[in-house]
Write a protein that holds these residues in place. Sequence first.
Motif, mmCIF file in Angstrom:
data_model
loop_
_atom_site.group_PDB
_atom_site.id
_atom_site.type_symbol
_atom_site.label_atom_id
_atom_site.label_comp_id
_atom_site.label_asym_id
_atom_site.label_seq_id
_atom_site.Cartn_x
_atom_site.Cartn_y
_atom_site.Cartn_z
ATOM 1 N N GLY A 122 -4.282 12.188 -9.946
ATOM 2 C CA GLY A 122 -5.040 13.355 -10.396
ATOM 3 C C GLY A 122 -4.537 14.626 -9.744
ATOM 4 O O GLY A 122 -4.843 14.911 -8.588
ATOM 5 N N HIS A 123 -3.715 15.393 -10.500
ATOM 6 C CA HIS A 123 -3.197 16.651 -9.948
ATOM 7 C C HIS A 123 -3.535 17.823 -10.869
ATOM 8 O O HIS A 123 -2.966 18.888 -10.740
ATOM 9 C CB HIS A 123 -1.684 16.547 -9.709
ATOM 10 N N ALA A 153 2.601 11.629 -16.270
ATOM 11 C CA ALA A 153 3.074 11.102 -14.979
ATOM 12 C C ALA A 153 2.070 10.117 -14.369
ATOM 13 O O ALA A 153 2.444 9.285 -13.546
ATOM 14 C CB ALA A 153 3.337 12.249 -14.008
ATOM 15 N N ASP A 154 0.804 10.207 -14.780
ATOM 16 C CA ASP A 154 -0.215 9.269 -14.282
ATOM 17 C C ASP A 154 -0.178 7.940 -15.032
ATOM 18 O O ASP A 154 -1.021 7.074 -14.799
ATOM 19 C CB ASP A 154 -1.625 9.872 -14.437
ATOM 20 N N THR A 155 0.761 7.803 -15.962
ATOM 21 C CA THR A 155 0.826 6.584 -16.783
ATOM 22 C C THR A 155 2.161 5.855 -16.619
ATOM 23 O O THR A 155 2.366 4.816 -17.227
ATOM 24 C CB THR A 155 0.674 6.924 -18.279
ATOM 25 N N GLY A 158 -7.236 13.088 -4.169
ATOM 26 C CA GLY A 158 -6.627 13.305 -5.480
ATOM 27 C C GLY A 158 -7.718 13.822 -6.400
ATOM 28 O O GLY A 158 -8.895 13.908 -6.006
ATOM 29 N N GLY A 159 -7.340 14.168 -7.617
ATOM 30 C CA GLY A 159 -8.308 14.757 -8.544
ATOM 31 C C GLY A 159 -9.257 13.750 -9.174
ATOM 32 O O GLY A 159 -10.308 14.127 -9.682
ATOM 33 N N CYS A 185 -10.645 16.607 -14.367
ATOM 34 C CA CYS A 185 -9.245 16.421 -13.973
ATOM 35 C C CYS A 185 -8.490 15.793 -15.138
ATOM 36 O O CYS A 185 -8.924 14.782 -15.691
ATOM 37 C CB CYS A 185 -9.150 15.539 -12.726
ATOM 38 N N GLY A 186 -7.386 16.400 -15.521
ATOM 39 C CA GLY A 186 -6.611 15.925 -16.663
ATOM 40 C C GLY A 186 -5.771 14.702 -16.313
ATOM 41 O O GLY A 186 -5.361 14.514 -15.167
#
Length: 344
Positions: free
Chosen positions: A55-56, A39-41, A111-112, A34-35
């Motif tokens: 995790g998307h 947006a995750d930061t 989530g991923g 999972c990348g």
Amino acid sequence: MKVAVYYNNQDVRIENRPIPQPKSDEFLVKTKACGVCVADTMEWYLTPRAPLTLGHEAVGVVEEVGSDIHNIKVGDRVVVHHHIPCLVCEHCRRGNFTMCESFRKTHIHPGGFSEYFTASAAHAERDTLILPENVSFKAGTLVEPLACIIHAIQKAGVKAGDSVALIGTGTMGLMFIQCLKYWGVRKLVVYEMLDWRINKAHEFGAQNVWKPGNDPQAELEKVQELFQSDGADKVFIAAKDISAMKLGMNLVNKGGTVMFFATPKPEESIEIFPSHIFFNEITITSTYSANHLDTRMALDLIASGDVWADKIISHTYPIEELSDAILQTVSRQESLKCVVEFNN
Ligand SMILES: [Zn+2]
Ligand SMILES: [Zn+2]
């Protein structure tokens, strides 16, 4: 199963939870990679909703399939897009799938960044893609971010022969360079502040990579000289600094389009002169996500090698080190895409 629970960029905790049991209209995926997305930061965006599992950009192997789902089977190597349009609402009927209410509400669970996740029958039907054999799990994590780029290029209406200015060459910027070339763009100027990213942009095929100077008028004149016109037909702003937005707005050709592809903080703003926009017929637009058509094309471009997935992914981490992956992504040190890999 291990699940990463996000509190803030420094504080991500691993919880042990039971593996979810899919209902008849759900399927279960064993996560393989999972990348980590920018947006995750973004703490200003995430911490008000924390704790949560991010995790998307998830890829894995189908482990179990509910009895109502018939188009995927156990053992399939899949990339599951987290947001799914309903296809019948007013926005979907107009082709604005990313504005669909169901699109924004649909997710993979939890989530991923979890050893397993479940998704719905709508996910299975509309946006779960089988990875071709030559696409690794790691490379498959780029389907979602690449789809966002394809969405932006399509919405901006890029045509072969256009001149394009691209601001920012992080992971997304580098994939932009390759996609724009695929679209037939030969006249390209790329702006980047960091030396190592400038080198990367060259490596990915950009000839004109410039550091932005302080004088906006001088920058515009350089672009005019290069393109032999009044500016860039299309401007893509793929950096979230407000200075990048100002630079981009200044470089657009008469009749051209400025695409806002990154978001600054909500309270940040830039000045707009309606008279200038009016007399020069400038289009200002943006995209924030990607739809089920974009993901298909993204997977094709990865499988064909037109986008160099393996060179875009620079770091891999185990789930226990998700916080390090997030901090590495924020740091803008010499890293491109960070991916969490699972060896389950
Ligand atoms: Zn993303
Ligand atoms: Zn809809």
